[in-house]
Design a protein around this motif. Structure first.
Motif, mmCIF file in Angstrom:
data_model
loop_
_atom_site.group_PDB
_atom_site.id
_atom_site.type_symbol
_atom_site.label_atom_id
_atom_site.label_comp_id
_atom_site.label_asym_id
_atom_site.label_seq_id
_atom_site.Cartn_x
_atom_site.Cartn_y
_atom_site.Cartn_z
ATOM 1 N N ALA A 189 3.631 4.391 4.473
ATOM 2 C CA ALA A 189 4.693 3.960 5.383
ATOM 3 C C ALA A 189 4.340 2.637 6.054
ATOM 4 O O ALA A 189 5.230 1.830 6.349
ATOM 5 C CB ALA A 189 4.943 5.034 6.441
ATOM 6 N N ILE A 190 3.053 2.426 6.315
ATOM 7 C CA ILE A 190 2.644 1.159 6.934
ATOM 8 C C ILE A 190 2.890 0.001 5.974
ATOM 9 O O ILE A 190 3.394 -1.061 6.359
ATOM 10 C CB ILE A 190 1.158 1.220 7.345
ATOM 11 N N ILE A 191 2.553 0.193 4.713
ATOM 12 C CA ILE A 191 2.709 -0.894 3.740
ATOM 13 C C ILE A 191 4.181 -1.082 3.361
ATOM 14 O O ILE A 191 4.737 -2.179 3.511
ATOM 15 C CB ILE A 191 1.877 -0.610 2.471
ATOM 16 N N GLY A 192 4.801 -0.023 2.863
ATOM 17 C CA GLY A 192 6.183 -0.149 2.410
ATOM 18 C C GLY A 192 7.139 -0.499 3.523
ATOM 19 O O GLY A 192 7.946 -1.436 3.399
ATOM 20 N N GLY A 193 7.054 0.236 4.643
ATOM 21 C CA GLY A 193 7.922 -0.066 5.778
ATOM 22 C C GLY A 193 7.620 -1.424 6.370
ATOM 23 O O GLY A 193 8.530 -2.160 6.766
ATOM 24 N N GLY A 194 6.339 -1.779 6.429
ATOM 25 C CA GLY A 194 5.962 -3.085 6.977
ATOM 26 C C GLY A 194 6.499 -4.234 6.140
ATOM 27 O O GLY A 194 6.947 -5.251 6.677
ATOM 28 N N LEU A 195 6.439 -4.083 4.812
ATOM 29 C CA LEU A 195 6.978 -5.130 3.937
ATOM 30 C C LEU A 195 8.482 -5.302 4.145
ATOM 31 O O LEU A 195 8.989 -6.429 4.181
ATOM 32 C CB LEU A 195 6.691 -4.785 2.475
ATOM 33 N N ALA A 196 9.204 -4.179 4.298
ATOM 34 C CA ALA A 196 10.651 -4.251 4.514
ATOM 35 C C ALA A 196 10.969 -5.001 5.805
ATOM 36 O O ALA A 196 11.856 -5.869 5.836
ATOM 37 C CB ALA A 196 11.243 -2.842 4.551
ATOM 38 N N LEU A 197 10.239 -4.686 6.874
ATOM 39 C CA LEU A 197 10.503 -5.322 8.169
ATOM 40 C C LEU A 197 10.035 -6.772 8.185
ATOM 41 O O LEU A 197 10.673 -7.633 8.798
ATOM 42 C CB LEU A 197 9.819 -4.520 9.273
ATOM 43 N N TRP A 198 8.914 -7.060 7.529
ATOM 44 C CA TRP A 198 8.382 -8.430 7.477
ATOM 45 C C TRP A 198 9.352 -9.355 6.737
ATOM 46 O O TRP A 198 9.673 -10.446 7.219
ATOM 47 C CB TRP A 198 7.022 -8.404 6.790
ATOM 48 N N LEU A 199 9.833 -8.913 5.578
ATOM 49 C CA LEU A 199 10.781 -9.732 4.818
ATOM 50 C C LEU A 199 12.088 -9.922 5.588
ATOM 51 O O LEU A 199 12.681 -11.004 5.554
ATOM 52 C CB LEU A 199 11.053 -9.082 3.456
ATOM 53 N N ALA A 200 12.525 -8.869 6.298
ATOM 54 C CA ALA A 200 13.748 -8.983 7.094
ATOM 55 C C ALA A 200 13.559 -9.971 8.237
ATOM 56 O O ALA A 200 14.477 -10.754 8.556
ATOM 57 C CB ALA A 200 14.139 -7.610 7.644
ATOM 58 N N GLN A 209 0.980 13.807 12.632
ATOM 59 C CA GLN A 209 0.993 14.918 13.574
ATOM 60 C C GLN A 209 1.548 16.188 12.937
ATOM 61 O O GLN A 209 1.214 17.291 13.362
ATOM 62 C CB GLN A 209 1.831 14.559 14.809
ATOM 63 N N SER A 210 2.406 16.014 11.933
ATOM 64 C CA SER A 210 2.979 17.172 11.246
ATOM 65 C C SER A 210 2.122 17.634 10.072
ATOM 66 O O SER A 210 2.532 18.524 9.321
ATOM 67 C CB SER A 210 4.390 16.826 10.755
ATOM 68 N N GLY A 211 0.956 16.995 9.900
ATOM 69 C CA GLY A 211 0.026 17.439 8.863
ATOM 70 C C GLY A 211 0.089 16.674 7.560
ATOM 71 O O GLY A 211 -0.518 17.087 6.572
ATOM 72 N N ARG A 212 0.815 15.551 7.533
ATOM 73 C CA ARG A 212 0.926 14.774 6.306
ATOM 74 C C ARG A 212 0.380 13.380 6.518
ATOM 75 O O ARG A 212 0.741 12.710 7.492
ATOM 76 C CB ARG A 212 2.391 14.689 5.864
ATOM 77 N N GLU A 213 -0.503 12.941 5.635
ATOM 78 C CA GLU A 213 -1.048 11.587 5.720
ATOM 79 C C GLU A 213 -0.142 10.636 4.936
ATOM 80 O O GLU A 213 0.161 10.875 3.768
ATOM 81 C CB GLU A 213 -2.477 11.547 5.171
ATOM 82 N N ASN A 214 0.275 9.556 5.586
ATOM 83 C CA ASN A 214 1.247 8.655 4.967
ATOM 84 C C ASN A 214 0.979 7.216 5.406
ATOM 85 O O ASN A 214 1.717 6.644 6.205
ATOM 86 C CB ASN A 214 2.673 9.078 5.348
ATOM 87 N N LEU A 215 -0.069 6.634 4.880
ATOM 88 C CA LEU A 215 -0.335 5.217 5.131
ATOM 89 C C LEU A 215 0.591 4.330 4.310
ATOM 90 O O LEU A 215 0.728 3.135 4.599
ATOM 91 C CB LEU A 215 -1.790 4.876 4.812
ATOM 92 N N THR A 257 -16.181 11.842 4.082
ATOM 93 C CA THR A 257 -14.724 11.802 4.163
ATOM 94 C C THR A 257 -14.144 11.401 2.821
ATOM 95 O O THR A 257 -14.536 10.379 2.245
ATOM 96 C CB THR A 257 -14.287 10.787 5.230
ATOM 97 N N PRO A 258 -13.222 12.184 2.261
ATOM 98 C CA PRO A 258 -12.650 11.829 0.956
ATOM 99 C C PRO A 258 -11.841 10.545 1.061
ATOM 100 O O PRO A 258 -11.205 10.284 2.079
ATOM 101 C CB PRO A 258 -11.754 13.033 0.628
ATOM 102 N N PRO A 259 -11.857 9.717 0.025
ATOM 103 C CA PRO A 259 -11.106 8.450 0.088
ATOM 104 C C PRO A 259 -9.609 8.686 0.063
ATOM 105 O O PRO A 259 -9.128 9.720 -0.396
ATOM 106 C CB PRO A 259 -11.579 7.712 -1.172
ATOM 107 N N TYR A 260 -8.877 7.724 0.582
ATOM 108 C CA TYR A 260 -7.410 7.772 0.589
ATOM 109 C C TYR A 260 -6.918 6.918 -0.575
ATOM 110 O O TYR A 260 -7.260 5.735 -0.684
ATOM 111 C CB TYR A 260 -6.864 7.245 1.907
ATOM 112 N N HIS A 261 -6.106 7.502 -1.447
ATOM 113 C CA HIS A 261 -5.580 6.785 -2.603
ATOM 114 C C HIS A 261 -4.125 6.396 -2.329
ATOM 115 O O HIS A 261 -3.250 7.258 -2.236
ATOM 116 C CB HIS A 261 -5.676 7.648 -3.855
ATOM 117 N N LEU A 262 -3.891 5.105 -2.174
ATOM 118 C CA LEU A 262 -2.534 4.612 -1.948
ATOM 119 C C LEU A 262 -1.722 4.721 -3.238
ATOM 120 O O LEU A 262 -2.197 4.346 -4.314
ATOM 121 C CB LEU A 262 -2.578 3.155 -1.474
ATOM 122 N N ARG A 263 -0.511 5.215 -3.120
ATOM 123 C CA ARG A 263 0.348 5.425 -4.284
ATOM 124 C C ARG A 263 1.520 4.449 -4.264
ATOM 125 O O ARG A 263 2.254 4.349 -3.275
ATOM 126 C CB ARG A 263 0.868 6.866 -4.300
ATOM 127 N N GLY A 264 1.675 3.724 -5.366
ATOM 128 C CA GLY A 264 2.723 2.723 -5.449
ATOM 129 C C GLY A 264 4.119 3.292 -5.338
ATOM 130 O O GLY A 264 5.011 2.678 -4.733
#
Length: 240
Positions: A139-150, A131-137, A7-14
Protein backbone atom coordinates in the motif's frame (compact mmCIF):
# COMPACT_ATOMS: atom_id res chain seq x y z
CA UNK A 1 12.79 -20.98 27.44
CA UNK A 2 11.98 -19.99 23.89
CA UNK A 3 14.80 -19.46 21.41
CA UNK A 4 14.73 -16.24 19.41
CA UNK A 5 14.34 -16.75 15.69
CA UNK A 6 15.40 -14.37 12.93
CA UNK A 7 12.67 -12.12 11.51
CA UNK A 8 11.41 -13.58 8.21
CA UNK A 9 11.96 -11.30 5.21
CA UNK A 10 9.09 -9.39 3.62
CA UNK A 11 8.55 -10.20 -0.06
CA UNK A 12 6.97 -7.34 -1.99
CA UNK A 13 4.49 -8.55 -4.60
CA UNK A 14 4.04 -6.69 -7.86
CA UNK A 15 0.40 -7.70 -8.30
CA UNK A 16 -0.51 -6.32 -4.87
CA UNK A 17 1.34 -3.08 -5.62
CA UNK A 18 -0.81 -2.68 -8.73
CA UNK A 19 -4.01 -3.30 -6.78
CA UNK A 20 -3.02 -0.76 -4.13
CA UNK A 21 -2.24 1.75 -6.89
CA UNK A 22 -5.79 1.40 -8.18
CA UNK A 23 -7.20 1.42 -4.64
CA UNK A 24 -5.84 4.90 -3.85
CA UNK A 25 -6.11 6.31 -7.36
CA UNK A 26 -9.51 7.96 -6.58
CA UNK A 27 -7.83 9.79 -3.68
CA UNK A 28 -5.32 11.01 -6.23
CA UNK A 29 -8.04 13.16 -7.79
CA UNK A 30 -8.27 15.30 -4.66
CA UNK A 31 -4.48 15.38 -4.33
CA UNK A 32 -4.29 16.65 -7.92
CA UNK A 33 -6.78 19.41 -7.13
CA UNK A 34 -4.54 20.70 -4.36
CA UNK A 35 -1.60 20.29 -6.71
CA UNK A 36 -3.37 22.68 -9.08
CA UNK A 37 -3.72 25.21 -6.25
CA UNK A 38 -0.04 24.78 -5.40
CA UNK A 39 1.03 25.22 -9.02
CA UNK A 40 -0.91 28.48 -9.26
CA UNK A 41 0.52 29.76 -5.96
CA UNK A 42 4.04 28.80 -7.03
CA UNK A 43 3.99 30.77 -10.29
CA UNK A 44 2.40 33.72 -8.51
CA UNK A 45 5.30 33.62 -6.05
CA UNK A 46 7.82 33.79 -8.87
CA UNK A 47 8.73 30.17 -9.64
CA UNK A 48 8.84 29.08 -13.26
CA UNK A 49 6.44 26.25 -14.17
CA UNK A 50 9.30 23.79 -14.51
CA UNK A 51 10.67 24.80 -11.10
CA UNK A 52 7.30 24.27 -9.39
CA UNK A 53 6.85 20.90 -11.09
CA UNK A 54 10.39 19.85 -10.21
CA UNK A 55 9.79 20.74 -6.57
CA UNK A 56 6.66 18.60 -6.46
CA UNK A 57 8.53 15.75 -8.14
CA UNK A 58 11.48 15.76 -5.75
CA UNK A 59 9.91 17.00 -2.50
CA UNK A 60 6.36 15.53 -2.56
CA UNK A 61 5.22 17.25 0.64
CA UNK A 62 2.21 19.47 0.03
CA UNK A 63 1.94 21.36 3.33
CA UNK A 64 5.69 21.97 3.47
CA UNK A 65 5.77 23.18 -0.12
CA UNK A 66 2.97 25.69 0.53
CA UNK A 67 4.83 26.90 3.64
CA UNK A 68 8.05 27.37 1.70
CA UNK A 69 6.30 29.57 -0.86
CA UNK A 70 5.67 32.11 1.88
CA UNK A 71 9.44 32.34 2.43
CA UNK A 72 10.42 32.46 -1.23
CA UNK A 73 12.06 35.56 -2.68
CA UNK A 74 15.21 36.98 -4.20
CA UNK A 75 17.07 35.74 -1.11
CA UNK A 76 16.10 32.37 0.33
CA UNK A 77 16.66 31.63 4.04
CA UNK A 78 17.83 28.04 3.61
CA UNK A 79 18.09 27.16 7.30
CA UNK A 80 14.63 28.54 8.01
CA UNK A 81 13.18 26.51 5.15
CA UNK A 82 14.85 23.35 6.45
CA UNK A 83 13.53 24.01 9.96
CA UNK A 84 9.91 24.59 8.92
CA UNK A 85 9.97 21.60 6.55
CA UNK A 86 11.26 19.38 9.37
CA UNK A 87 8.62 20.70 11.77
CA UNK A 88 5.74 20.12 9.36
CA UNK A 89 6.90 16.64 8.34
CA UNK A 90 8.10 15.47 11.75
CA UNK A 91 4.96 13.33 11.97
CA UNK A 92 6.70 11.00 9.51
CA UNK A 93 9.03 9.98 12.33
CA UNK A 94 6.06 8.58 14.23
CA UNK A 95 4.50 7.11 11.09
CA UNK A 96 7.70 5.29 10.26
CA UNK A 97 8.01 3.99 13.81
CA UNK A 98 4.47 2.60 13.63
CA UNK A 99 5.39 0.67 10.49
CA UNK A 100 8.74 -0.55 11.83
CA UNK A 101 7.59 -4.13 12.62
CA UNK A 102 7.03 -4.55 8.87
CA UNK A 103 9.82 -2.30 7.62
CA UNK A 104 12.49 -4.20 9.53
CA UNK A 105 11.81 -7.20 7.31
CA UNK A 106 13.06 -5.32 4.24
CA UNK A 107 16.69 -4.66 3.22
CA UNK A 108 17.81 -1.12 4.07
CA UNK A 109 17.78 0.05 0.45
CA UNK A 110 14.20 -1.02 -0.19
CA UNK A 111 13.08 0.21 3.23
CA UNK A 112 14.26 3.78 2.75
CA UNK A 113 13.28 3.85 -0.91
CA UNK A 114 9.75 2.83 0.05
CA UNK A 115 9.53 5.58 2.67
CA UNK A 116 10.08 8.24 -0.01
CA UNK A 117 6.47 7.53 -1.05
CA UNK A 118 5.01 7.68 2.46
CA UNK A 119 1.98 9.95 2.85
CA UNK A 120 -0.83 10.24 5.37
CA UNK A 121 -3.25 8.33 3.15
CA UNK A 122 -1.17 5.26 2.24
CA UNK A 123 0.24 5.09 5.79
CA UNK A 124 -3.30 5.03 7.18
CA UNK A 125 -4.30 2.21 4.84
CA UNK A 126 -1.19 0.15 5.58
CA UNK A 127 -1.29 0.65 9.34
CA UNK A 128 -5.03 0.02 9.60
CA UNK A 129 -4.53 -3.35 7.92
CA UNK A 130 -1.55 -4.11 10.13
CA UNK A 131 -3.73 -3.56 13.20
CA UNK A 132 -6.18 -6.05 11.71
CA UNK A 133 -3.43 -8.65 11.35
CA UNK A 134 -2.44 -8.15 7.72
CA UNK A 135 0.94 -6.88 6.56
CA UNK A 136 0.61 -4.61 3.53
CA UNK A 137 3.66 -2.55 2.64
CA UNK A 138 2.51 -2.71 -0.96
CA UNK A 139 0.00 0.00 0.00
CA UNK A 140 2.91 2.36 0.67
CA UNK A 141 4.40 1.77 -2.77
CA UNK A 142 1.30 1.43 -4.92
CA UNK A 143 -0.76 4.06 -3.12
CA UNK A 144 2.24 6.37 -2.87
CA UNK A 145 2.90 6.16 -6.60
CA UNK A 146 -0.75 7.01 -7.35
CA UNK A 147 -0.67 10.07 -5.08
CA UNK A 148 2.82 11.18 -6.21
CA UNK A 149 1.87 11.10 -9.90
CA UNK A 150 -1.39 12.93 -9.13
CA UNK A 151 0.51 15.63 -7.19
CA UNK A 152 2.97 16.15 -10.06
CA UNK A 153 0.21 16.24 -12.67
CA UNK A 154 -1.85 18.67 -10.60
CA UNK A 155 1.13 20.96 -10.07
CA UNK A 156 2.01 21.01 -13.77
CA UNK A 157 -1.61 21.73 -14.73
CA UNK A 158 -1.90 24.42 -12.06
CA UNK A 159 1.09 26.37 -13.31
CA UNK A 160 -0.83 27.05 -16.54
CA UNK A 161 -4.53 26.66 -15.71
CA UNK A 162 -4.63 27.03 -11.93
CA UNK A 163 -6.97 30.02 -12.00
CA UNK A 164 -9.79 27.61 -12.83
CA UNK A 165 -9.52 26.25 -9.28
CA UNK A 166 -7.71 28.79 -7.15
CA UNK A 167 -9.39 27.96 -3.83
CA UNK A 168 -10.22 24.23 -3.34
CA UNK A 169 -10.98 24.82 0.35
CA UNK A 170 -13.99 26.93 -0.66
CA UNK A 171 -15.60 23.71 -1.92
CA UNK A 172 -14.70 21.73 1.19
CA UNK A 173 -12.13 19.62 -0.64
CA UNK A 174 -9.63 20.10 2.21
CA UNK A 175 -11.83 17.76 4.30
CA UNK A 176 -11.47 14.77 1.98
CA UNK A 177 -8.18 13.49 3.38
CA UNK A 178 -9.35 14.04 6.95
CA UNK A 179 -12.49 12.02 6.29
CA UNK A 180 -10.42 9.25 4.71
CA UNK A 181 -8.10 9.07 7.73
CA UNK A 182 -11.11 9.04 10.07
CA UNK A 183 -12.66 6.18 8.11
CA UNK A 184 -9.41 4.19 8.37
CA UNK A 185 -9.27 4.80 12.11
CA UNK A 186 -12.89 3.78 12.71
CA UNK A 187 -12.51 0.59 10.67
CA UNK A 188 -9.63 -0.59 12.86
CA UNK A 189 -9.86 -2.55 16.14
CA UNK A 190 -11.99 -0.98 18.89
CA UNK A 191 -11.35 -1.14 22.62
CA UNK A 192 -11.40 1.23 25.59
CA UNK A 193 -7.65 1.65 25.21
CA UNK A 194 -7.90 2.60 21.51
CA UNK A 195 -10.78 4.99 22.14
CA UNK A 196 -8.86 6.72 24.95
CA UNK A 197 -5.77 7.02 22.72
CA UNK A 198 -7.82 8.72 19.99
CA UNK A 199 -9.60 10.97 22.50
CA UNK A 200 -6.38 12.16 24.15
CA UNK A 201 -4.68 12.64 20.77
CA UNK A 202 -7.61 14.63 19.40
CA UNK A 203 -8.05 16.90 22.42
CA UNK A 204 -4.29 17.51 22.66
CA UNK A 205 -4.06 18.36 18.96
CA UNK A 206 -6.97 20.82 19.16
CA UNK A 207 -5.50 22.57 22.21
CA UNK A 208 -2.09 22.74 20.55
CA UNK A 209 -3.68 24.15 17.39
CA UNK A 210 -5.15 26.99 19.45
CA UNK A 211 -2.16 27.74 21.69
CA UNK A 212 1.04 26.61 19.94
CA UNK A 213 2.81 27.61 16.70
CA UNK A 214 1.44 26.36 13.36
CA UNK A 215 1.77 22.65 12.47
CA UNK A 216 2.97 21.69 15.97
CA UNK A 217 -0.49 20.30 16.83
CA UNK A 218 0.09 17.25 14.62
CA UNK A 219 3.14 16.16 16.59
CA UNK A 220 1.60 17.06 19.96
CA UNK A 221 -1.50 14.97 19.27
CA UNK A 222 0.53 11.99 18.08
CA UNK A 223 2.87 12.08 21.07
CA UNK A 224 0.00 12.47 23.57
CA UNK A 225 -1.89 9.54 22.11
CA UNK A 226 1.32 7.52 21.90
CA UNK A 227 2.06 8.06 25.58
CA UNK A 228 -1.36 6.72 26.51
CA UNK A 229 -0.70 3.63 24.42
CA UNK A 230 2.75 3.26 25.95
CA UNK A 231 1.60 3.28 29.56
CA UNK A 232 -1.64 1.36 29.02
CA UNK A 233 -0.42 -1.92 27.62
CA UNK A 234 -2.86 -4.60 26.57
CA UNK A 235 -2.29 -8.01 28.06
CA UNK A 236 -0.98 -10.47 25.46
CA UNK A 237 -3.34 -13.26 24.48
CA UNK A 238 -2.29 -16.67 25.75
CA UNK A 239 -2.60 -19.42 23.18
CA UNK A 240 -2.99 -23.03 24.19
Amino acid sequence: MQSSQPTPPYHLRGDRIGREFLQLLPMGLFVAIFGIAYGLAAVQTGLAPWQATLMSTTVFAGAAQFAVLGMWGSEVALLAIIAITLAINSRHILMGAALFPMLQKLPAGRRYGLLLLLTDANWARSYQQYQSGRENLEAIIGGGLALWLAWIAGTAFGTYFGRLLADPEAMGLDMVLGCFLLAMALSGPRSRRILLVWLVAGVSAVLAWYWLPPHVHVVVGALAGGLVGLFWREKPHVHD
